[in-house]
Design a protein around this motif. Sequence first.
Motif, PDB file in Angstrom:
ATOM      1  N   VAL A 128     122.944   2.586 125.596  1.00  0.00           N
ATOM      2  CA  VAL A 128     121.985   3.622 125.976  1.00  0.00           C
ATOM      3  C   VAL A 128     120.766   2.961 126.620  1.00  0.00           C
ATOM      4  CG1 VAL A 128     122.711   5.257 124.199  1.00  0.00           C
ATOM      5  CG2 VAL A 128     120.918   3.627 123.688  1.00  0.00           C
ATOM      6  N   GLY A 129     120.242   3.613 127.648  1.00  0.00           N
ATOM      7  CA  GLY A 129     119.071   3.070 128.324  1.00  0.00           C
ATOM      8  C   GLY A 129     118.354   4.153 129.106  1.00  0.00           C
ATOM      9  N   PHE A 130     117.085   4.348 128.803  1.00  0.00           N
ATOM     10  CA  PHE A 130     116.270   5.359 129.480  1.00  0.00           C
ATOM     11  C   PHE A 130     114.892   4.781 129.778  1.00  0.00           C
ATOM     12  CE2 PHE A 130     119.389   7.799 127.159  1.00  0.00           C
ATOM     13  CZ  PHE A 130     119.696   8.852 128.007  1.00  0.00           C
ATOM     14  N   ARG A 131     114.312   5.237 130.842  1.00  0.00           N
ATOM     15  CA  ARG A 131     112.962   4.819 131.202  1.00  0.00           C
ATOM     16  C   ARG A 131     111.967   5.338 130.165  1.00  0.00           C
ATOM     17  NH1 ARG A 131     110.581   7.267 136.619  1.00  0.00           N
ATOM     18  NH2 ARG A 131     112.436   6.286 137.491  1.00  0.00           N
ATOM     19  N   GLU A 132     111.053   4.481 129.745  1.00  0.00           N
ATOM     20  CA  GLU A 132     109.971   4.823 128.824  1.00  0.00           C
ATOM     21  C   GLU A 132     110.452   5.246 127.434  1.00  0.00           C
ATOM     22  OE1 GLU A 132     107.082   7.481 130.517  1.00  0.00           O
ATOM     23  OE2 GLU A 132     107.355   6.643 132.506  1.00  0.00           O
ATOM     24  N   ALA A 133     111.684   4.875 127.096  1.00  0.00           N
ATOM     25  CA  ALA A 133     112.186   5.197 125.749  1.00  0.00           C
ATOM     26  C   ALA A 133     111.830   4.052 124.805  1.00  0.00           C
ATOM     27  CB  ALA A 133     113.694   5.403 125.788  1.00  0.00           C
ATOM     28  N   SER A 134     111.460   4.396 123.579  1.00  0.00           N
ATOM     29  CA  SER A 134     111.107   3.387 122.586  1.00  0.00           C
ATOM     30  C   SER A 134     112.158   3.367 121.468  1.00  0.00           C
ATOM     31  CB  SER A 134     109.728   3.692 121.994  1.00  0.00           C
ATOM     32  OG  SER A 134     109.752   4.935 121.319  1.00  0.00           O
ATOM     33  N   LYS A 135     112.059   2.370 120.585  1.00  0.00           N
ATOM     34  CA  LYS A 135     113.041   2.215 119.511  1.00  0.00           C
ATOM     35  C   LYS A 135     113.119   3.454 118.628  1.00  0.00           C
ATOM     36  CE  LYS A 135     114.376  -0.816 115.722  1.00  0.00           C
ATOM     37  NZ  LYS A 135     114.589   0.298 114.801  1.00  0.00           N
ATOM     38  N   ARG A 136     112.008   4.104 118.407  1.00  0.00           N
ATOM     39  CA  ARG A 136     112.018   5.276 117.520  1.00  0.00           C
ATOM     40  C   ARG A 136     112.873   6.413 118.092  1.00  0.00           C
ATOM     41  NH1 ARG A 136     108.881   9.361 119.276  1.00  0.00           N
ATOM     42  NH2 ARG A 136     107.338   8.922 120.909  1.00  0.00           N
ATOM     43  N   HIS A 137     113.009   6.433 119.420  1.00  0.00           N
ATOM     44  CA  HIS A 137     113.849   7.460 120.037  1.00  0.00           C
ATOM     45  C   HIS A 137     115.311   7.317 119.611  1.00  0.00           C
ATOM     46  CE1 HIS A 137     110.600   7.815 123.252  1.00  0.00           C
ATOM     47  NE2 HIS A 137     110.728   9.033 122.788  1.00  0.00           N
ATOM     48  N   PHE A 138     115.720   6.079 119.298  1.00  0.00           N
ATOM     49  CA  PHE A 138     117.132   5.825 119.041  1.00  0.00           C
ATOM     50  C   PHE A 138     117.472   5.761 117.554  1.00  0.00           C
ATOM     51  CE2 PHE A 138     116.056   3.648 123.090  1.00  0.00           C
ATOM     52  CZ  PHE A 138     116.758   4.501 123.934  1.00  0.00           C
ATOM     53  N   ASP A 139     116.477   5.917 116.687  1.00  0.00           N
ATOM     54  CA  ASP A 139     116.726   5.842 115.250  1.00  0.00           C
ATOM     55  C   ASP A 139     117.746   6.875 114.790  1.00  0.00           C
ATOM     56  OD1 ASP A 139     115.014   3.737 115.024  1.00  0.00           O
ATOM     57  OD2 ASP A 139     113.293   4.927 114.343  1.00  0.00           O
ATOM     58  N   GLU A 140     117.604   8.109 115.293  1.00  0.00           N
ATOM     59  CA  GLU A 140     118.503   9.177 114.860  1.00  0.00           C
ATOM     60  C   GLU A 140     119.912   9.006 115.428  1.00  0.00           C
ATOM     61  OE1 GLU A 140     117.941  11.748 112.708  1.00  0.00           O
ATOM     62  OE2 GLU A 140     116.100  10.662 112.282  1.00  0.00           O
ATOM     63  N   VAL A 141     120.019   8.360 116.589  1.00  0.00           N
ATOM     64  CA  VAL A 141     121.334   8.198 117.221  1.00  0.00           C
ATOM     65  C   VAL A 141     122.256   7.358 116.357  1.00  0.00           C
ATOM     66  CG1 VAL A 141     122.544   7.318 119.250  1.00  0.00           C
ATOM     67  CG2 VAL A 141     120.326   8.422 119.509  1.00  0.00           C
ATOM     68  N   GLY A 142     121.698   6.318 115.731  1.00  0.00           N
ATOM     69  CA  GLY A 142     122.517   5.467 114.876  1.00  0.00           C
ATOM     70  C   GLY A 142     123.163   6.228 113.726  1.00  0.00           C
ATOM     71  N   LYS A 143     122.570   7.342 113.341  1.00  0.00           N
ATOM     72  CA  LYS A 143     123.100   8.127 112.216  1.00  0.00           C
ATOM     73  C   LYS A 143     124.270   9.029 112.621  1.00  0.00           C
ATOM     74  CE  LYS A 143     118.494   8.324 110.100  1.00  0.00           C
ATOM     75  NZ  LYS A 143     117.395   9.222 109.677  1.00  0.00           N
ATOM     76  N   ILE A 144     124.393   9.326 113.928  1.00  0.00           N
ATOM     77  CA  ILE A 144     125.438  10.284 114.335  1.00  0.00           C
ATOM     78  C   ILE A 144     126.682   9.611 114.903  1.00  0.00           C
ATOM     79  CG2 ILE A 144     123.717  12.072 114.845  1.00  0.00           C
ATOM     80  CD1 ILE A 144     124.260  11.514 117.824  1.00  0.00           C
ATOM     81  N   VAL A 145     126.594   8.315 115.241  1.00  0.00           N
ATOM     82  CA  VAL A 145     127.778   7.658 115.797  1.00  0.00           C
ATOM     83  C   VAL A 145     128.753   7.325 114.671  1.00  0.00           C
ATOM     84  CG1 VAL A 145     126.584   6.714 117.801  1.00  0.00           C
ATOM     85  CG2 VAL A 145     126.658   5.397 115.687  1.00  0.00           C
ATOM     86  N   PRO A 146     130.061   7.354 114.951  1.00  0.00           N
ATOM     87  CA  PRO A 146     131.062   7.067 113.924  1.00  0.00           C
ATOM     88  C   PRO A 146     130.952   5.639 113.403  1.00  0.00           C
ATOM     89  CG  PRO A 146     132.055   8.077 115.876  1.00  0.00           C
ATOM     90  CD  PRO A 146     130.654   7.723 116.241  1.00  0.00           C
TER      91      PRO A 146
END
Length: 201
Positions: A128-146
């Motif tokens: 995943v990679g987005f402009r101006e995204a920070s680590k906190r944006h991705f915290d929830e994503v780790g919980k939904i991936v298998p």
Amino acid sequence: MSESFGKIQNRILSDARVKAEDTLKEAEEKARRTIEQTKAQAQKDADEIIARAQLEAGALRRSILSSRIRTNRLRMLEEKNRIVQSVLHSVEEKLAGIATSAEFQDALKRFVTEAVEAVGAEQSVVRVGFREASKRHFDEVGKIVPKGTKLVIEEQPIEELGGVVASDSEGKIVYNNSFKARLDRLDTQLLVLISSTIFSE
């Protein structure tokens, strides 16, 4: 006669520019909603657009009576294309900055879920990679991936606009769910939609 055609052409182009400016925001919003449509709705829209385009193409061929009219029509199409491309560029800029919007978290989860499901592997790699995204944006994503999924956070936006790319652990199956890839998949439908919205065609 030539002067008359020139005046008609200039007036038509002038009207198109004014109308484009008035409807720019509306066109951008409609374009954004189109991108978010489900595959089923996108297919339905594509069928309607193709049928409509075929009718318009037939009408256009019948309407070209002389080389002078053909030249004027081509100039109009070039101007319309320039306006449509400016709308697309504006849409791309807004998409590239989505990380700063309130919609980002939901969009990110949806993109990741779609990509993982498309790959369908027990062990997958999700970039995943987005402009101006920070680590906190991705915290929830780790919980939904298998379980067994490796989440890779890129420092730069994927394909300039940002997005998600998933693959199996060996890299044999890859699903590109970046904004660029999604726009490419909807390219023809999107261009026709924007053009018909701006020019009421």
